[in-house]
Design an enzyme around this catalytic site. Structure first.
Site, PDB file in Angstrom:
ATOM      1  N   GLY A   1       0.831  -1.204   0.000  1.00  0.00           N
ATOM      2  CA  GLY A   1       0.000   0.000   0.000  1.00  0.00           C
ATOM      3  C   GLY A   1       0.865   1.255   0.000  1.00  0.00           C
TER       4      GLY A   1
ATOM      5  N   THR B   1       5.135   1.652   6.214  1.00  0.00           N
ATOM      6  CA  THR B   1       3.773   1.187   6.431  1.00  0.00           C
ATOM      7  C   THR B   1       2.995   2.230   7.221  1.00  0.00           C
ATOM      8  OG1 THR B   1       2.349  -0.354   7.649  1.00  0.00           O
ATOM      9  CG2 THR B   1       4.578  -0.219   8.411  1.00  0.00           C
TER      10      THR B   1
ATOM     11  N   ASP C   1       0.447   1.180   8.800  1.00  0.00           N
ATOM     12  CA  ASP C   1      -0.068   0.353   9.900  1.00  0.00           C
ATOM     13  C   ASP C   1       0.890   0.354  11.098  1.00  0.00           C
ATOM     14  OD1 ASP C   1      -1.954  -0.255   7.993  1.00  0.00           O
ATOM     15  OD2 ASP C   1      -1.140  -2.232   7.536  1.00  0.00           O
TER      16      ASP C   1
ATOM     17  N   ARG D   1      -4.855  -2.947   9.503  1.00  0.00           N
ATOM     18  CA  ARG D   1      -4.856  -4.410   9.490  1.00  0.00           C
ATOM     19  C   ARG D   1      -4.992  -4.993  10.892  1.00  0.00           C
ATOM     20  NH1 ARG D   1      -4.454  -6.735   4.495  1.00  0.00           N
ATOM     21  NH2 ARG D   1      -2.925  -5.872   3.078  1.00  0.00           N
TER      22      ARG D   1
ATOM     23  N   ARG E   1      -3.657   7.420   4.292  1.00  0.00           N
ATOM     24  CA  ARG E   1      -2.596   6.941   3.396  1.00  0.00           C
ATOM     25  C   ARG E   1      -2.194   7.963   2.354  1.00  0.00           C
ATOM     26  NH1 ARG E   1      -3.810   0.876   1.276  1.00  0.00           N
ATOM     27  NH2 ARG E   1      -3.283   1.659  -0.779  1.00  0.00           N
TER      28      ARG E   1
END
Ligand code: F6P
Length: 412
Positions: free
Chosen positions: A20, A138, A140, A196, A308
């Site tokens: 991503g 990331t 996340d 996630r 993002r």
């Protein structure tokens, strides 16, 4: 094999971005490109992650192009292509990768990615001897970077990945804004946040004024769900403006009365080439449970790609340049299969370079939120987490307008 006099050798280094996107990818590419160029490397960019090394290849020359590292996303584009055989793509495409590395005369590969992209790179290094260096990314924040955070004399294992600082700032801002709509309508807003299986990103909502949060690390069993709903009611009723913003991670496991078990909510049954399904929809389920059980108006709102996307924030800019300096170190020492990381949370930029190290690229995935950072009994992030966040974001940021107009009583 180690070559002598690597410096100013004019060899070729190629960069790819996989997984991503994040707001810090262009900053990472630019920082690595600039430093590698100084060392005398010709720098290539591989487009669309591993996909750009399949078939005839899709490779760009990054050497002398102007570059805006503040612009979000990745100029190299990205994909979730896995060169190794997977359930979705059983074909072994590693020979195509090897052939293209040879054709384009690429000597070193820098893979900017999370666990999947860097895991594949590490495998290429171990099985095929390809010189690779990993670079973390990331939103996340779930890579095991082993970044130590000292809180009140206690060492907590935290994570600090480029991409996360910009994304978590976005979550703070989004949450801060939504407060006024929750207040205006006396509503509960259930805010769904990516991440996630980890709750790091959801934590950003705390600095946007969200008072309750649910994270994937703690299963919302039947009992916990009942207690959570009681807490929601109590918080809503005691809030000055009868409003509440609840932050929930997309990967929360929520008890489903009909099925009689807890489960995550998937956006689709499709999995990517690394076997990951896509989450999405939990906020709608929690909002309707709140409405059905508490009879309080509740709405679901997804932050989706908001975190993002957009520009690279200053903290990420610093972090990517510091870690790129460490890439130089690895190149000079010819230490491959490694990834630069911050080994400690530090307040001052000047100290970053002294607190930077490298770790093995293997076994970096799925680092959950440290237990010191979340309190399941109160459905809240802890003071220790707020201290961690303050290193990155400084102060909380949300609008607060405490009006207190007198009520008019009609004279009959
Ligand atoms: O891993 C990054 C991430 O943004 C996750 O937070 C999210 O679950 C996933 O990617 C979404 O991926 P896609 O790009 O397939 O929508």
């Amino acid at each position: 094999m180690k070559s002598k006099h690597k410096l100013f050798h004019g060899k070729t280094l190629a960069i790819l971005t996989g997984g991503g996107d994040t707001p810090a990818l262009n900053s990472s590419i630019e920082s690595i490109r600039n430093r590698a160029s100084f060392l005398g490397y010709k720098v290539y960019g591989i487009r669309h992650g591993w996909k750009g090394l399949l078939g005839d290849g899709d490779v760009l020359d990054l050497s002398h192009q102007p570059y805006d590292g503040f612009y979000g996303g990745t100029a190299l584009r990205s994909s979730r292509t896995n060169p190794f055989p997977s359930k979705k793509k059983p074909e072994n495409r590693v020979p195509q990768i090897l052939r293209n590395l040879e054709r384009y005369k690429i000597d070193v590969l820098v893979s900017i990615g999370g666990d999947d992209t860097n895991g594949a790179a590490k495998r290429l290094y171990e099985t095929e001897g390809i010189p690779v260096i990993g670079f973390p990314k990331t939103i996340d924040n779930d890579l095991r970077t082993r970044t130590m955070h000292n809180y009140n004399g206690k060492e907590i294992e935290a994570v600090l990945c480029p991409g996360y600082p910009s994304a978590v700032k976005g979550i703070m801002e989004f949450t801060g804004r939504i407060q006024t709509t929750a207040e205006s309508h006396s509503r509960i807003i259930v805010l769904e946040i990516m991440g996630r299986d980890a709750g790091w990103l959801t934590g950003g909502a705390v600095f946007g004024g969200s008072e309750l949060a649910l994270v994937p690390e703690f299963e919302m069993t039947k009992e916990r769900k009942e207690f959570f709903l009681e807490t929601v009611k109590e918080r809503y009723m005691s809030s000055p403006k009868k409003s509440l913003v609840i932050a929930v991670s997309e990967g929360v496991r929520w008890y489903d009365e009909e099925k009689g078990k807890t489960d995550v909510v998937y956006a689709s049954s499709e999995v990517d080439e690394y076997g990951h399904p896509r989450f999405g929809g939990i906020s709608g389920i929690i909002a309707s449970d709140i409405y059905n059980k508490l009879h309080i108006e509740a709405r679901a709102q997804s932050t989706a790609y908001f975190a993002r996307s957009g520009e690279c924030r200053l903290y990420d800019r610093r972090l990517t340049t510091t870690l790129a300096d460490k890439v130089v170190d690895l190149l000079l020492r010819e230490e491959y299969g490694q990834m630069p990381v911050m080994s400690k949370m530090v307040k001052y930029q000047e100290l970053e370079e002294f607190n930077c190290s490298s770790i093995d690229m293997g076994d970096i995935g799925n680092r959950p939120l440290s237990e010191e950072y979340y309190n399941i009994d109160e459905f809240k992030f802890t003071d220790a987490f707020e201290d961690f966040l303050a290193h990155i974001l400084g102060k909380p940021h949300f609008l607060k307008f405490d009006y207190d107009f007198p009520i008019v009583i009609p004279r009959d």
